[in-house]
Design an enzyme around this catalytic site. Structure first.
Site, PDB file in Angstrom:
ATOM      1  N   SER A  52      62.258  57.373  24.264  1.00  0.00           N
ATOM      2  CA  SER A  52      62.822  57.909  25.500  1.00  0.00           C
ATOM      3  C   SER A  52      61.924  57.502  26.664  1.00  0.00           C
ATOM      4  O   SER A  52      60.912  56.842  26.461  1.00  0.00           O
ATOM      5  CB  SER A  52      62.915  59.435  25.427  1.00  0.00           C
ATOM      6  OG  SER A  52      61.608  59.976  25.541  1.00  0.00           O
ATOM      7  N   LYS A  53      62.323  57.924  27.850  1.00  0.00           N
ATOM      8  CA  LYS A  53      61.566  57.562  29.055  1.00  0.00           C
ATOM      9  C   LYS A  53      60.093  57.933  28.968  1.00  0.00           C
ATOM     10  O   LYS A  53      59.255  57.309  29.605  1.00  0.00           O
ATOM     11  CB  LYS A  53      62.167  58.276  30.267  1.00  0.00           C
ATOM     12  CG  LYS A  53      63.349  57.557  30.849  1.00  0.00           C
ATOM     13  CD  LYS A  53      63.761  58.212  32.150  1.00  0.00           C
ATOM     14  CE  LYS A  53      65.163  57.781  32.523  1.00  0.00           C
ATOM     15  NZ  LYS A  53      65.769  58.647  33.516  1.00  0.00           N
ATOM     16  N   ARG A  54      59.807  58.965  28.204  1.00  0.00           N
ATOM     17  CA  ARG A  54      58.412  59.387  28.054  1.00  0.00           C
ATOM     18  C   ARG A  54      57.537  58.249  27.538  1.00  0.00           C
ATOM     19  O   ARG A  54      56.337  58.227  27.748  1.00  0.00           O
ATOM     20  CB  ARG A  54      58.315  60.535  27.047  1.00  0.00           C
ATOM     21  CG  ARG A  54      58.648  61.894  27.591  1.00  0.00           C
ATOM     22  CD  ARG A  54      58.384  62.970  26.555  1.00  0.00           C
ATOM     23  NE  ARG A  54      59.075  62.706  25.297  1.00  0.00           N
ATOM     24  CZ  ARG A  54      58.477  62.405  24.167  1.00  0.00           C
ATOM     25  NH1 ARG A  54      57.174  62.325  24.112  1.00  0.00           N
ATOM     26  NH2 ARG A  54      59.177  62.178  23.064  1.00  0.00           N
ATOM     27  N   HIS A  55      58.140  57.322  26.805  1.00  0.00           N
ATOM     28  CA  HIS A  55      57.367  56.238  26.200  1.00  0.00           C
ATOM     29  C   HIS A  55      57.222  55.035  27.126  1.00  0.00           C
ATOM     30  O   HIS A  55      56.818  53.973  26.690  1.00  0.00           O
ATOM     31  CB  HIS A  55      58.027  55.796  24.889  1.00  0.00           C
ATOM     32  CG  HIS A  55      58.097  56.893  23.867  1.00  0.00           C
ATOM     33  ND1 HIS A  55      59.230  57.631  23.657  1.00  0.00           N
ATOM     34  CD2 HIS A  55      57.163  57.374  23.027  1.00  0.00           C
ATOM     35  CE1 HIS A  55      59.001  58.529  22.705  1.00  0.00           C
ATOM     36  NE2 HIS A  55      57.751  58.396  22.316  1.00  0.00           N
ATOM     37  N   GLY A  56      57.558  55.195  28.403  1.00  0.00           N
ATOM     38  CA  GLY A  56      57.462  54.071  29.340  1.00  0.00           C
ATOM     39  C   GLY A  56      58.846  53.516  29.599  1.00  0.00           C
ATOM     40  O   GLY A  56      59.840  54.205  29.401  1.00  0.00           O
TER      41      GLY A  56
END
Ligand code: GLU
Length: 464
Positions: A244-248
């Site tokens: 997800s966006k959390r991973h970049g």
């Protein structure tokens, strides 16, 4: 194999094209290309609240940028409502589906009661025809259409990635096919479309595995054959959580903006959960030639931005200089930098392409060839010592008349360090700083050559 292979990518336009979707699209596309079949693009826009035109545009842009061309479509589900209604009528006529008038509150109460008894919540068939004989539907209620799911037996298929899967019908309930407003649910829309579009292989993320038995029952109810199914494991971040966006960056177009090459991203996505021996760097053509569903891994793949960056480097350094120049020019323009007055951009690109990771970095590296640079005070203080300035002055004199080619430029540098009793870096590093604002560059004679005499003399004069 035959030309009857037909695959599709069927995104819901509720966000940008993310790397997971792009990989599914790539696998579907490659399978069609590999077998001389057709690849169809379908926009599943039935979620009226979350679907947006901006997202449709973003998906189409992402597909075009990746070069995943489609042979048919894009089809839009919201333009096919009449067709879903038609097949809904057929199912009702054939006793395979029925109208359900249960209210939201009623269904909620049913679920509550089931939960309280420790049962799994499921629709109890209260509007099945045999249960409502003689009962008139409540006035003013728009019914939903439900599939009459078989009560017994199993649904089985041989998943082309996961192998045989079997589910008992007792696990499934009478799912909604059409909502009260006539818009199909995902499961009904996808079956009608895959059927009408003659999809032979349904390749998609394995978050849909649970939907597949329901869909197979819809095919059966329609008296239609099912396509083959291939469920691709999902992509995880380094922490083992779903990507997800959390991973970049997860948006395909973010990678485009950051200066990744579509070839590199596709190469990376291809390797994410699929392999061909130890091959790491390959072209899209090569991938199409190699690709098959049985080489897709059954376990989730882990997204690794470093490996993607490394692949981008490999593709950058193998890329044609002129092509690179075309791609870097707009990035320089975006920085307000024109290239007309400077050296040929392809030449500068050639100098730097094996030293950078992205086109953005290449643009950064090329910029000093086209605009004045103002080396930082700290850099100047460190490298432009009195001895260095003196050597640069002498070099400037020599460069006024030297033949502007690498061997002669090299000789001039050697002569100056010999005359001043220096080591080459003691001249070359200050020279790099003056010319590019950087202490490190490719080979200094090549850099000098690319800058050209006028610019070099002008920049040396500023620091003389
Ligand atoms: N619209 C669905 C999704 O984006 C498509 C699933 C499928 O390929 O069947 O997840």
């Amino acid at each position: 194999m035959s030309a009857t292979v037909r695959t599709r990518f069927a995104p819901s336009p509720t966000g940008f094209l993310h790397v997971g979707g792009a990989r599914t699209a790539l696998f579907s596309w490659a399978y069609a290309r590999r077998h001389g079949g057709s690849f169809i693009l379908r926009i599943e826009d039935t979620d009226l609240e979350r679907s947006t035109q901006a997202s449709i545009d973003a998906i189409l842009n992402g597909m075009s940028w990746l070069g995943l061309d489609w042979d048919e479509g894009p089809y839009y589900q919201m333009q096919r409502l009449a067709r879903y209604a038609e097949l809904a009528q057929q199912l009702v006529r054939d006793g395979q589906a029925y109208w359900c008038y249960a209210s939201r509150e009623e269904l909620e109460a049913l679920r509550e009661a089931q939960r309280a008894r420790g049962e799994k919540p499921r629709y109890d068939g209260r509007w099945r025809p045999e249960n409502v004989r003689g009962r008139t539907p409540p006035a003013g209620v728009q019914p939903v259409l439900r599939l009459r799911n078989p009560d017994s037996g199993t649904v089985a298929w041989n998943d082309l990635v996961k192998g045989p899967i079997e589910i008992a019908n007792a696990e499934l309930d009478d799912l909604v096919l059409l909502r009260a407003d006539g818009v199909p649910t995902y499961n009904f829309g996808v079956v009608v479309d895959d059927l009408d579009m003659a999809i032979s292989h349904c390749i998609r993320g394995d978050d849909h595995v649970n939907n597949t038995p329901r869909q197979i029952n819809i095919y059966r109810a329609l008296g239609a054959p099912t396509p083959a199914f291939a469920h691709v494991p999902m992509i995880l971040g380094a922490d083992g959580e779903r990507l997800s966006k959390r991973h970049g960056a997860v948006s395909v177009m973010q990678y485009a903006e950051d200066g990744y090459l579509p070839e590199a991203l596709l190469n990376y996505l291809a390797r994410l959960g699929w392999s061909h021996g130890n091959d790491e760097v390959f072209s899209l053509e090569q991938f199409v030639e190699w690709f098959d569903l049985d080489r897709i891994s059954r376990s989730p793949a882990q997204f690794n931005p470093e490996k993607l960056a490394w692949l981008n480097q490999q593709h950058l350094r193998a890329r044609d200089d002129r092509l690179l120049a075309e791609e870097v020019a707009p990035r320089l323009a975006a920085r307000g930098i024109g290239i007309a007055a400077g050296p040929e951009l392809a030449r500068v690109a050639a100098l730097y392409k094996d030293r950078v990771t992205t086109l953005e970095e290449l643009a950064d590296a090329a910029a000093p060839f086209y605009v004045e640079v103002y080396p930082g005070a700290e850099l100047l203080a460190r490298h432009l010592t009195d001895a260095a300035r003196d050597a640069l002055r002498l070099l400037r004199e020599r460069l006024e008349t030297v033949v502007w080619e690498r061997p002669q430029l090299n000789q001039a540098l050697k002569d100056v360090v010999a005359a001043r009793g220096l080591k080459l870096p003691e001249l070359a590093i200050p020279l790099r700083v003056v010319l590019t604002g950087q202490a490190q560059t490719p080979s200094i004679d090549a850099v000098l050559e690319a800058f050209g005499r006028d610019t070099v003399l002008a920049r040396l004069a500023r620091h003389g």
